[in-house]
Design a protein around this motif. Structure first.
Motif, PDB file in Angstrom:
ATOM      1  N   ILE A  36      51.837  -1.641 -36.782  1.00 27.51           N
ATOM      2  CA  ILE A  36      52.685  -1.375 -37.758  1.00 27.51           C
ATOM      3  C   ILE A  36      51.924  -1.094 -39.020  1.00 27.51           C
ATOM      4  O   ILE A  36      50.689  -1.663 -39.255  1.00 27.51           O
ATOM      5  N   SER A  37      52.387  -0.001 -39.648  1.00 27.11           N
ATOM      6  CA  SER A  37      51.604   0.638 -40.839  1.00 27.11           C
ATOM      7  C   SER A  37      51.274  -0.466 -42.027  1.00 27.11           C
ATOM      8  O   SER A  37      52.527  -1.222 -42.038  1.00 27.11           O
ATOM      9  N   LEU A  38      50.415  -0.397 -42.718  1.00 27.89           N
ATOM     10  CA  LEU A  38      50.553  -1.269 -43.858  1.00 27.89           C
ATOM     11  C   LEU A  38      51.655  -0.892 -44.879  1.00 27.89           C
ATOM     12  O   LEU A  38      52.777  -1.684 -45.271  1.00 27.89           O
ATOM     13  N   GLN A  39      52.138   0.509 -44.948  1.00 25.10           N
ATOM     14  CA  GLN A  39      53.226   0.892 -45.823  1.00 25.10           C
ATOM     15  C   GLN A  39      54.659   0.003 -45.270  1.00 25.10           C
ATOM     16  O   GLN A  39      55.352  -0.434 -45.776  1.00 25.10           O
ATOM     17  N   ASP A  40      54.771   0.149 -43.733  1.00 22.59           N
ATOM     18  CA  ASP A  40      55.850  -0.434 -43.268  1.00 22.59           C
ATOM     19  C   ASP A  40      55.874  -2.114 -43.181  1.00 22.59           C
ATOM     20  O   ASP A  40      57.145  -2.665 -43.458  1.00 22.59           O
ATOM     21  N   HIS A  41      54.704  -2.495 -43.266  1.00 19.25           N
ATOM     22  CA  HIS A  41      54.579  -3.978 -43.461  1.00 19.25           C
ATOM     23  C   HIS A  41      55.019  -4.485 -44.899  1.00 19.25           C
ATOM     24  O   HIS A  41      55.671  -5.459 -44.824  1.00 19.25           O
ATOM     25  N   MET A  42      54.514  -3.598 -45.883  1.00 15.81           N
ATOM     26  CA  MET A  42      54.975  -4.001 -47.189  1.00 15.81           C
ATOM     27  C   MET A  42      56.404  -3.747 -47.415  1.00 15.81           C
ATOM     28  O   MET A  42      57.034  -4.773 -48.001  1.00 15.81           O
ATOM     29  N   LYS A  43      57.191  -2.867 -46.902  1.00 16.58           N
ATOM     30  CA  LYS A  43      58.694  -2.751 -46.865  1.00 16.58           C
ATOM     31  C   LYS A  43      59.298  -4.193 -46.197  1.00 16.58           C
ATOM     32  O   LYS A  43      60.159  -4.695 -46.533  1.00 16.58           O
ATOM     33  N   LEU A  44      58.793  -4.436 -45.109  1.00 19.14           N
ATOM     34  CA  LEU A  44      59.306  -5.405 -44.187  1.00 19.14           C
ATOM     35  C   LEU A  44      59.085  -6.698 -44.659  1.00 19.14           C
ATOM     36  O   LEU A  44      60.089  -7.634 -44.614  1.00 19.14           O
ATOM     37  N   TYR A  45      57.833  -6.864 -45.209  1.00 14.57           N
ATOM     38  CA  TYR A  45      57.429  -8.394 -45.444  1.00 14.57           C
ATOM     39  C   TYR A  45      56.972  -8.560 -46.965  1.00 14.57           C
ATOM     40  O   TYR A  45      56.791  -9.551 -47.305  1.00 14.57           O
ATOM     41  N   GLY A  46      57.070  -7.490 -47.762  1.00 18.99           N
ATOM     42  CA  GLY A  46      56.642  -7.550 -49.011  1.00 18.99           C
ATOM     43  C   GLY A  46      55.122  -8.154 -49.239  1.00 18.99           C
ATOM     44  O   GLY A  46      55.090  -8.635 -50.390  1.00 18.99           O
ATOM     45  N   GLN A  47      54.417  -7.841 -48.278  1.00 17.35           N
ATOM     46  CA  GLN A  47      52.776  -8.234 -48.449  1.00 17.35           C
ATOM     47  C   GLN A  47      51.900  -7.439 -47.777  1.00 17.35           C
ATOM     48  O   GLN A  47      52.203  -6.613 -46.862  1.00 17.35           O
ATOM     49  N   GLU A  48      50.610  -7.690 -48.107  1.00 15.83           N
ATOM     50  CA  GLU A  48      49.513  -6.903 -47.462  1.00 15.83           C
ATOM     51  C   GLU A  48      49.374  -7.664 -46.047  1.00 15.83           C
ATOM     52  O   GLU A  48      49.914  -8.363 -45.502  1.00 15.83           O
ATOM     53  N   LEU A  49      48.546  -6.866 -45.393  1.00 20.43           N
ATOM     54  CA  LEU A  49      48.037  -6.998 -44.038  1.00 20.43           C
ATOM     55  C   LEU A  49      47.262  -8.570 -44.141  1.00 20.43           C
ATOM     56  O   LEU A  49      46.681  -8.530 -45.012  1.00 20.43           O
ATOM     57  N   HIS A  50      47.302  -9.282 -42.865  1.00 18.39           N
ATOM     58  CA  HIS A  50      46.523 -10.474 -43.148  1.00 18.39           C
ATOM     59  C   HIS A  50      45.068 -10.301 -42.566  1.00 18.39           C
ATOM     60  O   HIS A  50      45.104  -9.367 -41.630  1.00 18.39           O
TER      61      HIS A  50
END
Length: 110
Positions: A36-50
Motif C-alpha cells: 500500500i502506498s504512503l498516500q493511500d495509507h494516509m487516506k485510509l488511516y490518517g498516519q505515516e507508515l510505521h
C-alpha cells in the motif's frame, strides 16, 4: 508487565530522519509487505507508515526496519518474518521477500 516493558524497549527506534527517508524511498514509499502506498495509507488511516521491526527481538536500528502499514504492522506483531509473511500470508510474494532481505542485508550497521 515484564512483557510490556520489553515491547516498549523494542519500539524505541534509533533511526535518523535521513535513514528513515532512505528506507521509505527504497520501498517506493509503500508498505514493504502489502505494498500500500504512503498516500493511500494516509487516506485510509490518517498516519505515516510505521517503522516496523522485522525481527521483534532484533536491533532498533535501520538494519532491522522496514516501512509497514498499520494493518501489516499490527498483524505481524511478534511473529518472525517467516512465520507471518512467508508461511501463512496471502499477500506474500517472493519478490517482496527478496526486496526486504536485500534492504536488511545491505544496511547492516557496524
Amino acid at each position: 508487565r515484564k512483557y510490556n516493558l520489553k515491547r516498549q524497549q523494542n519500539k524505541a527506534h534509533e533511526i535518523s530522519k535521513e535513514q528513515w527517508e532512505h528506507c521509505k524511498e527504497f520501498f517506493s514509499y509503500s508498505c514493504a509487505y502489502c505494498g500500500i502506498s504512503l498516500q493511500d495509507h494516509m487516506k485510509l488511516y490518517g498516519q505515516e507508515l510505521h517503522k516496523e521491526h522485522v525481527n521483534c527481538e532484533g536491533s532498533n536500528r535501520i538494519d532491522n526496519c522496514v516501512p509497514a502499514c498499520k494493518s501489516c504492522n499490527s498483524a505481524k506483531w511478534q511473529y518472525s518474518l517467516e512465520e507471518w509473511f512467508v508461511e501463512s500470508n496471502p499477500i506474500y510474494s517472493q519478490e517482496k521477500l527478496e526486496k526486504i532481505h536485500n534492504w536488511l542485508n545491505n544496511n547492516k550497521e557496524i
